[in-house]
Motif scaffolding. Structure first.
Motif, mmCIF file in Angstrom:
data_model
loop_
_atom_site.group_PDB
_atom_site.id
_atom_site.type_symbol
_atom_site.label_atom_id
_atom_site.label_comp_id
_atom_site.label_asym_id
_atom_site.label_seq_id
_atom_site.Cartn_x
_atom_site.Cartn_y
_atom_site.Cartn_z
ATOM 1 N N ALA B 51 -4.712 2.762 11.032
ATOM 2 C CA ALA B 51 -5.519 1.065 10.375
ATOM 3 C C ALA B 51 -4.946 0.486 9.293
ATOM 4 O O ALA B 51 -4.469 -0.738 9.315
ATOM 5 C CB ALA B 51 -7.146 1.148 10.709
ATOM 6 N N THR B 52 -4.601 1.172 8.460
ATOM 7 C CA THR B 52 -3.391 1.125 7.370
ATOM 8 C C THR B 52 -1.899 0.116 7.534
ATOM 9 O O THR B 52 -1.713 -0.408 7.424
ATOM 10 C CB THR B 52 -3.533 2.084 6.780
ATOM 11 N N VAL B 53 -1.092 1.507 8.819
ATOM 12 C CA VAL B 53 0.069 0.812 9.400
ATOM 13 C C VAL B 53 -0.384 -0.768 9.677
ATOM 14 O O VAL B 53 0.441 -1.391 9.542
ATOM 15 C CB VAL B 53 0.632 1.852 10.089
ATOM 16 N N VAL B 54 -0.783 -0.897 11.084
ATOM 17 C CA VAL B 54 -0.981 -1.928 11.365
ATOM 18 C C VAL B 54 -1.649 -3.339 11.088
ATOM 19 O O VAL B 54 -0.631 -4.272 10.857
ATOM 20 C CB VAL B 54 -2.197 -1.695 12.911
ATOM 21 N N THR B 55 -2.737 -3.242 9.955
ATOM 22 C CA THR B 55 -3.147 -3.935 9.445
ATOM 23 C C THR B 55 -2.375 -5.068 8.077
ATOM 24 O O THR B 55 -1.829 -5.669 8.045
ATOM 25 C CB THR B 55 -4.430 -3.801 8.703
ATOM 26 N N TYR B 56 -1.368 -3.605 7.470
ATOM 27 C CA TYR B 56 -0.134 -4.190 6.718
ATOM 28 C C TYR B 56 0.434 -4.521 6.659
ATOM 29 O O TYR B 56 0.863 -5.836 6.380
ATOM 30 C CB TYR B 56 0.462 -2.704 6.492
ATOM 31 N N VAL B 122 -4.678 -1.144 0.154
ATOM 32 C CA VAL B 122 -3.389 -1.457 -0.004
ATOM 33 C C VAL B 122 -2.939 -2.948 0.030
ATOM 34 O O VAL B 122 -1.386 -2.370 -0.452
ATOM 35 C CB VAL B 122 -3.162 -0.412 1.350
ATOM 36 N N VAL B 123 -3.472 -3.862 0.266
ATOM 37 C CA VAL B 123 -2.384 -5.047 0.784
ATOM 38 C C VAL B 123 -3.526 -5.565 -1.110
ATOM 39 O O VAL B 123 -2.819 -6.366 -0.749
ATOM 40 C CB VAL B 123 -2.948 -5.748 1.725
ATOM 41 N N THR B 124 -4.475 -5.474 -1.259
ATOM 42 C CA THR B 124 -4.649 -6.206 -2.975
ATOM 43 C C THR B 124 -4.978 -5.751 -3.936
ATOM 44 O O THR B 124 -4.706 -6.579 -4.990
ATOM 45 C CB THR B 124 -6.063 -6.541 -2.470
ATOM 46 N N LYS B 125 -4.387 -4.090 -3.716
ATOM 47 C CA LYS B 125 -4.246 -3.337 -5.410
ATOM 48 C C LYS B 125 -3.291 -3.366 -5.375
ATOM 49 O O LYS B 125 -1.749 -2.731 -4.906
ATOM 50 C CB LYS B 125 -4.753 -2.714 -5.813
#
Lengths: 193, 199
Positions: B51-56, B122-125
């Motif tokens: 999920a992290t890879v895809v959302t990134y 991951v995408v905001t901090k």
């Protein structure tokens, strides 16, 4: 259940934190002080009331197969609205609560009430249910926040009554679990008598 | 070196359950038996990393160029929900035995706030490495997601072991069940606090 009962059930009988034990992540993470707990509770209540109202309106026309995704989108919409409002009017509160505002989307209380109550009841009752559960959640978070703030920083709502620091562990992670555990014991002892 | 800092910090120092309070509900829900805890850890590892890879990627190539970052919350939760659904279907087809092992846990993961939490983190901090701080790139984000979910698994398996022992002990009546579980997690969190000086 009477209208009055709908509002007061969140306090004791269906208390989201101590009886239903739902939505633990924000309960533990944001209660470092009484004020933070109160603000987190109010933010959740905002989403809870609005999503309950909208879901009770659309529930009859939503096909059963896709109802969970639809409910999640409704909740996520109100959370985004809340994020934008908070960024505009109370940016410092938004900064303190941080990640846990967007995470209201996956707070099991909100989806739980949508599924268990709002989808089966009238708009008015659903709004009252949102208010009731919201008050219960806000109050629980505030109580946990007060206990942690007294022990951890020696103050209540920012008003300091001892010089120097408190027991710092209570503001940090372990204190959250310990305080919730012991408060739950107290709640069991008082409520089940 | 940066990868090592990310791994140690995500597993021990900023443990996702014991320091960041993400995914506490499933943590308490499935940790009463060691076997279910292991199964859940496996499923969570898999979904968080994916999920992290895809959302990134979605954030970088879709939301940011179009100026739609305010839709992050809605977009991410939809991606995670559909991803879990796809993983379930694919797993059923490709590896029925793994599906048997993870199957019951997969639907539960959509509402696990650890997944959305890590993806949003991951995408905001910005992450600090010693003196400097920067946003994670794709490689670092993947390692961070994997290490975080390993930390989740570690905490859950340790706690399940403790809880199995706890079930056989004579606990005072008002402490039975969740209260004593919370106090145990509190003591575990205190032990993990000891790691906080490492990085």
């Amino acid at each position: 259940m009477s209208k009055f009962g709908l509002i007061t059930k969140g306090l004791l009988k269906e208390n989201p934190t101590f009886v239903l034990v739902l939505g633990l992540c924000p309960t533990l993470a944001t209660t470092t002080s009484a004020m933070n707990g109160l603000e987190m509770g109010l933010a959740t209540m905002f989403v809870l009331i609005l999503s309950n109202i909208v879901i009770s309106l659309i529930a009859p026309v939503v096909p059963d197969k896709v109802h969970i995704p639809v409910y999640i989108v409704v909740i996520a919409t109100f959370v985004t609205l809340l994020q934008l409002l908070m960024q505009a009017y109370v940016p410092d509160v938004y900064e303190t609560l941080g990640l846990f505002i967007p995470l209201i989307v996956v707070n099991c209380i909100v989806l739980g009430r949508a599924e268990a109550f709002a989808s089966k009841n009238s708009v008015g009752d659903s709004a009252l249910d949102g208010i009731g559960i919201g008050i219960g959640f806000t109050l629980s978070l505030t109580v946990i926040g007060i206990v942690r703030e007294i022990l951890g920083s020696g103050s209540i709502f920012g008003w300091k009554f001892i010089a120097g620091d408190g027991v710092l562990a209570f503001v940090m992670a372990p204190g959250a679990f310990l305080v919730l555990g012991y408060l739950m014991v107290l709640f069991n002892k008082l409520a089940k008598r | 070196m940066e990868y090592l800092i990310i791994i140690i910090s995500a597993i021990f120092v900023n443990n996702i359950v014991l320091a960041q309070f993400l995914g506490v509900c499933p943590f308490l829900g499935v940790s009463s038996k060691l076997t279910t805890a292991t199964g859940m850890s496996g499923a969570v590892c898999f979904v968080i990393t994916l999920a992290t890879v895809v959302t990134y990627l979605i954030n970088k190539f879709f939301l940011v160029p179009l100026g739609l970052t305010f839709l992050q919350t809605i977009a991410f939760i939809l991606v995670i929900a559909s991803l879990v659904q796809i993983v379930e279907i694919v797993l059923k087809k490709i590896s029925p035995s793994l599906y048997q092992a993870l199957g019951i846990f997969l639907p539960l993961i959509t509402t696990n706030c650890a997944v959305l939490g890590v993806a949003l983190n991951v995408v905001t901090k910005e992450f600090t490495f010693g003196d400097s701080a920067h946003m994670l790139n794709l490689g670092e984000a993947t390692v961070y997601a994997l290490a975080t979910s390993l930390g989740y698994g570690l905490a859950m398996i340790l706690f399940a072991g403790l809880r199995e022992q706890l079930a056989m002990r004579d606990v005072p009546k008002s402490f039975k069940g969740l209260p004593i579980a919370f106090i145990t997690v509190g003591i575990m969190a205190m032990a993990f606090l000891g790691f906080s000086g490492i990085v």
